[in-house]
Design an enzyme around this catalytic site. Sequence first.
Site, short mmCIF file in Angstrom:
data_model
loop_
_atom_site.label_atom_id
_atom_site.label_comp_id
_atom_site.label_asym_id
_atom_site.label_seq_id
_atom_site.Cartn_x
_atom_site.Cartn_y
_atom_site.Cartn_z
CB CYS A 1 159.56 52.14 64.56
SG CYS A 1 160.42 53.33 65.60
CG HIS B 1 156.43 54.25 67.52
ND1 HIS B 1 157.15 53.14 67.13
CD2 HIS B 1 155.17 54.07 67.05
CE1 HIS B 1 156.36 52.32 66.47
NE2 HIS B 1 155.16 52.86 66.40
#
Length: 715
Positions: free
Chosen positions: A413, A634
């Site tokens: 990510c 994230h």
Amino acid sequence: MIQNEYVENISASLVREYLSRKGLKSTLQAMDSELPRNDYSINNRAQLAKEIHISNLMKRNKEQDEPLRSMVEIMTKFFLEKHNKNNSSVPMNSSSTASLPASNGGAGKTSALYDHSEFAFSGLPPEDVSGKKAAKATVIHMPAQRPSSRFDDENEDDTRPGQSDLHSNSKKEVSSQKISRPSNSRRRGMSGPITSNLDDKSRKNKKKPSANLSGNSSLTFENDITSEYSNHIIDDYTDTKTHKTETKHSTTDSFQDLLHAANIRSSKLKEKKRNEKDTKSKEENQEIRRSRDLDERTSQERPQSQSGRRRKSSTKQALEKSTTLGDVEFGDVDDVDDGIKDHTGSKTVPYGLQTKVNFNSKPITLKQAMEIKNLIFGTSQSAFNDEWRAQGFGFSNTSHLEYGIVQHKGGPCGVLASVQACMIRQLLFGEGKLASPASLQPLTSERSHCLAGGLADIFWRAGSRKSATVCLSSGRPVFTAGARYKSDNLTETLNLNSFSSYEDLYNFLKANIGAFEGQNSPGVILSLYSVIFSRTVDKIIVDMDEPTNKLMGAHGYCTQEMVNLYLAGEAVSNVFNDIMELDSGGSEKMLLKGLSGRSDVGLLSLFEHYKSCEVGRYYKTPKYPIWVVCSESHFSVLFCIKKELVSDWRVERRFDLYYYDGLARQDEEIRLTIDTTQVNPTLPSEDDLVPPLELCIRTKWPDAVVSWNGSEPIL
């Protein structure tokens, strides 16, 4: 006259299209190895069909109940059907103005001609209605669009007439026409129907009786042989009306005698060329074997060479040039699709004949492969997991989210969000762009170009804006792995393409974006390799606080060094400004390295809310209002369409931010309204569930009130 090199490239492109449509991947790879592609190879079906003027054939094929898949099959079917119609008379439906006789000599036996000037080769009947034989003339209708200037005859000293004149002339119906040939037509490349030069001698002192051209004749391979001794004219008649023309010719020599002489002469010429080619091929094959043996013994890098040079011979280029245009090939696409697919199924922008890119290319070595794996994993015995290997930069098809890159699973990510942010910068604030909400609904080609521009920015920035390297797979190993190296079927296939010009870098990426853009292609890995080689392994080691640090974190997560390498061009270990000295009480002070300058794209972190780190102004106030958001391991993206947000404090009073998370499977646009004007706003207590995104936003705009505008808050 069309040069042989142009014909060779068209033919090779047809063969590649056939192999790709038939799924013969191994054969196609072998062909690319023995006959490498060059700047003039055509990798787009629509462009190839247009180049050889069979677009209408392709469309007609699609209308069939069982359409053929490849262009070669479609053309073969056309010729076979045409040959089978030789025994039946069909009215002429061509715009040709002169004809050749049928090779079988059957009087009155003709075949239908295809309209729209596609393969529109016409012929004179062997005998007119009055039974009188006539000398025959040859006209070959070539595509109206001439080849690129790099294929033109350098000695040609004049230009051809305007195409509009040719079209207007072709639409005039005439009952008779004298076919003449000026003495300098060969030199000046004049247009219009001309007779074969085989008839010139017999025309000088002979009478010229007229010949009725109302009949048809069949297309045969003898026509093609005779055409070798005819003056070719580039023409593009699209009128489908039947033209009846009377022509005066000489009757001294019979056409069959002339045709027989032409066949003999052509056969001798072809046999001579074949013998010369076989001899040259044997010598070149021996040279290839010697070169391969030397490469296997030494594992040395192949000589660098500049691309864009015209290939003198395919085998010689394979030895002297290791330039590659990426692993692109034809895919199963629509006949009129402007894109092509590589063997991974990804779309790619076709590499145009007019685009010339200068770069050096060389295969990766075992030493380089071991060094880059040690940098990423800490050991050359590791490899990327499945989440990384199947992750490319594929886009969303959701309405109003077409700009978004889709993430399949967790792990990469950090790379995806960084590339997404740089791609959005190109989309909103690229050269000549005027940002607006409509900008967030790009066309397929536009977002692909913006992705190429974003990657170009990342690689160029990593190379200190002086150079860059793009890694693409060659499809086959370029070195033999040792005991200390673990093969992964990707790293050992890389070609390292080096650039010293941003324009060349961008054009190359735009042409080969399919290698990165595929949904299941290893585009993320290729981008990581490219940014590392652009920065170089040695410089990255110096960038980090500890030389033993690695770029890949636990569970396949991206480290801060990797994200900083993408965003700032430096693999520093921290997000504050400049360098911080840490006094440990000893004689030596520890240096903690941060950003050296203001970044194009910013970063906000939830760790700063929890006082675990400090994000400096270089990241908080970037050059463009785009931020990568780090929240609970994230990464996602937050951006504004008003560039003034980072330069005018008045815009910061009340503004909108758009949020995109490639892993969240967003099905709607998320637009947040940020209000910093409220006095003593009622902020949530620590016991309330506050979306982490709001906490990240308040590290930049303290006490801001965040409105989700009807969207469900992401907790």
